[in-house]
Design a protein around this motif. Structure first.
Motif, short mmCIF file in Angstrom:
data_model
loop_
_atom_site.label_atom_id
_atom_site.label_comp_id
_atom_site.label_asym_id
_atom_site.label_seq_id
_atom_site.Cartn_x
_atom_site.Cartn_y
_atom_site.Cartn_z
N PHE A 153 -3.88 2.25 0.66
CA PHE A 153 -3.76 2.53 2.39
C PHE A 153 -4.92 2.72 3.02
N GLU A 154 -5.52 3.51 2.62
CA GLU A 154 -6.89 3.95 3.84
C GLU A 154 -7.86 3.02 4.17
N ALA B 292 0.85 -1.39 -0.06
CA ALA B 292 -0.41 0.04 0.24
C ALA B 292 0.75 1.29 -0.23
N ILE C 80 2.67 8.84 0.94
CA ILE C 80 1.59 7.61 1.86
C ILE C 80 1.99 6.96 -0.42
N GLY C 81 2.11 6.03 -0.95
CA GLY C 81 1.31 5.89 -1.97
C GLY C 81 2.72 5.83 -2.90
N GLU C 82 3.85 6.00 -2.54
CA GLU C 82 5.19 5.77 -3.67
C GLU C 82 6.04 6.03 -3.21
N ASP D 192 2.64 12.11 7.11
CA ASP D 192 2.47 10.48 6.64
C ASP D 192 2.41 9.69 7.36
N SER E 44 2.84 2.19 -3.16
CA SER E 44 1.86 2.00 -4.81
C SER E 44 0.32 2.08 -4.27
N SER E 45 -0.25 2.48 -3.47
CA SER E 45 -1.60 2.80 -4.01
C SER E 45 -2.26 3.58 -2.31
N LYS E 46 -2.57 5.16 -1.94
CA LYS E 46 -2.64 5.85 -1.08
C LYS E 46 -4.04 4.90 -1.36
N HIS F 37 -4.23 -6.99 -6.05
CA HIS F 37 -2.96 -5.23 -6.88
C HIS F 37 -2.16 -5.93 -6.25
#
Ligand code: GLY
Length: 336
Positions: free
Chosen positions: A178-179, A170, A317-319, A269, A173-175, A199
Motif C-alpha cells: 500500500f505504501e 494491498a 491497512i494490510g488486514e 487509515d 494483504s500488505s501495508k 505478490h
C-alpha cells in the motif's frame, strides 16, 4: 524460454490435442500474430468476440458452444483465453460447461487479469444486469505468467481498472505494498512493478487453496466488491459503464467508510485510503434514487446469507476480515 515456447510445452504436457483461442476484438487487433507459432504447431480455431462486459452473456456463451460443436471439438480440446477479465470469465465458463468441462488456459494481457481474474477459477456470465450471476468455480489447467509488455498497449482506463484491484490486494494483504502504491507519482504501465503482480498472485493462490469455493476465507478477496458490483450494475444500466476495477476502487472507499463507522478501521487509515482512491478515480455523485438502486443490487450479492447483506471489513491497512467473522455487519442488514 519465450512465452510461446512455454505455452506450447504446457499444452503438450496437458495432452491437449486442439485449441480454441478466445480473444476480443481489441486484443486481436493489437496482437493479431502473437499466437502464430502456436497456431502453426497445434490445431487451433479462433473466435473473436466484441470487447466489453456486454459479451459476458448467455448469447455469446451459446454462440461459442454452438461453434465448438460445429467444429466437433472433443474433450481433449482446450479453450485458451487470450485477453482480460471478460475473456477469462466467459471463456472459463464456456470451457467448464462444454461437454461437462474441458481444459481452460488463461493468458492474461491486462493488469486486472494478471493479478486477479486469470487466477482462482471463478468463471461467470452476467444475467439481467446482475454481474457474475451465473457461473462455476473451476480451476484453469494453466495460467501463463504475467508479461508486463502487454501493459504498454493497455488503454489508460484499463490500466486504472487493474490498479483498483491492486489497491484492494494491498489493503487486504500488505501495508508495504500500500505504501508503494501511495507514494507512486503517476500511474503508467512502466510504474507497475512485476513484484507487485507476483505478490497478488501468490496471496490469491494461498487463499484459493484453502477455500476454492468462496465459502469462507476466499471472501476476503471480495473486499470493495459488494458496493463495487452494485455500482458497476447501476452505471451499466445508466449507459455510463464503469470498468470493473474503477467500480471496485470506489467500492473500497465506501466499504472502508463502513468499517470505520463500525469502529473497526482507524480514521488515519481511512484518510490515506481516501486520498489514494480519489487521486486516481473520479468519485461519482449519487442521487437518492441511485442509492436505492445500489441497495437493490447489493441484495443480489453472492456473499449474502439468509437475505442479509454480508460485507468484507477492513481492520487496518494490510488486514481484512471476511464475512464469516463477527464483523458487526455479518448478522445485520446494511444499507448504502
Ligand atoms: N476476484 C475475487 C476472487 O477470485 O475470489
Amino acid at each position: 524460454m519465450s512465452d510461446l515456447d512455454l505455452l506450447q510445452k504446457k499444452i503438450k504436457e496437458l495432452g491437449i490435442g486442439r485449441v480454441l483461442v478466445l480473444v476480443d476484438e481489441q486484443v486481436d487487433k493489437l496482437y493479431p500474430h502473437h499466437l502464430y507459432t502456436l497456431e502453426t504447431n497445434i490445431p487451433c480455431e479462433k473466435i473473436i468476440i466484441p470487447a466489453g462486459e456486454g459479451s459476458k452473456s448467455i448469447a455469446q456463451a451459446s454462440r461459442i458452444w454452438q461453434q465448438m460443436l460445429q467444429w466437433q471439438m472433443d474433450k481433449d480440446c482446450a479453450v485458451l483465453n487470450f485477453g482480460g477479465g471478460m475473456v477469462c470469465d466467459l471463456g472459463g465458463f464456456v470451457a467448464a460447461t462444454y461437454k461437462r468441462g474441458i481444459a481452460c488456459i488463461n493468458y492474461p494481457t491486462t493488469l486486472l487479469a494478471m493479478i486477479d481474474a486469470a487466477h482462482g477459477g471463478k468463471t461467470a456470465i452476467d444475467l439481467d444486469g446482475v454481474k457474475n450471476c451465473v457461473g462455476v468455480v473451476r480451476q484453469p489447467a494453466f495460467v501463463m505468467p504475467a508479461n508486463t509488455q502487454f501493459l504498454r498497449t493497455l488503454p489508460e482506463r484499463e490500466l486504472r481498472s487493474g490498479f483498483g484491484e491492486l489497491i484492494k490486494y494491498a489493503l487486504i494483504s500488505s501495508k508495504p505494498l500500500f505504501e508503494e502504491l501511495y507514494t507512486m507519482d503517476t500511474l503508467t504501465a512502466e510504474a507497475i512493478q512485476p513484484e507487485w503482480i507476483q505478490h497478488c498472485i501468490d496471496f490469491k493462490n494461498r487463499i484459493v487453496e484453502i477455500d476454492p469455493d468462496d465459502r469462507r476465507e476466499r471472501r476476503v478477496l471480495n473486499f470493495g466488491h459488494t458496493v463495487g458490483h452494485a455500482l458497476e450494475s447501476l452505471f451499466a444500466q445508466k449507459g455510463q459503464p464503469l470498468a470493473h476495477g474503477e467500480a471496485v476502487a470506489i467500492g473500497i472507499l465506501y466499504e472502508s467508510c463502513m468499517a470505520n463507522q463500525a469502529g473497526m478501521l482507524p480514521k488515519e487509515d481511512l484518510s490515506r485510503i481516501e486520498s489514494l482512491v480519489s487521486k486516481h478515480f473520479p468519485l461519482p455523485v449519487l442521487s437518492a434514487e441511485d442509492k436505492a438502486r445500489i441497495n437493490g443490487f447489493m441484495k443480489q450479492d453472492k456473499k449474502n446469507n439468509q437475505g442479509k447483506i454480508n460485507i468484507v471489513m477492513l481492520k487496518r491497512i494490510g488486514e481484512a476480515c471476511g464475512p464469516s467473522e463477527d464483523n458487526g455487519f455479518g448478522k445485520s442488514p446494511i444499507s448504502f
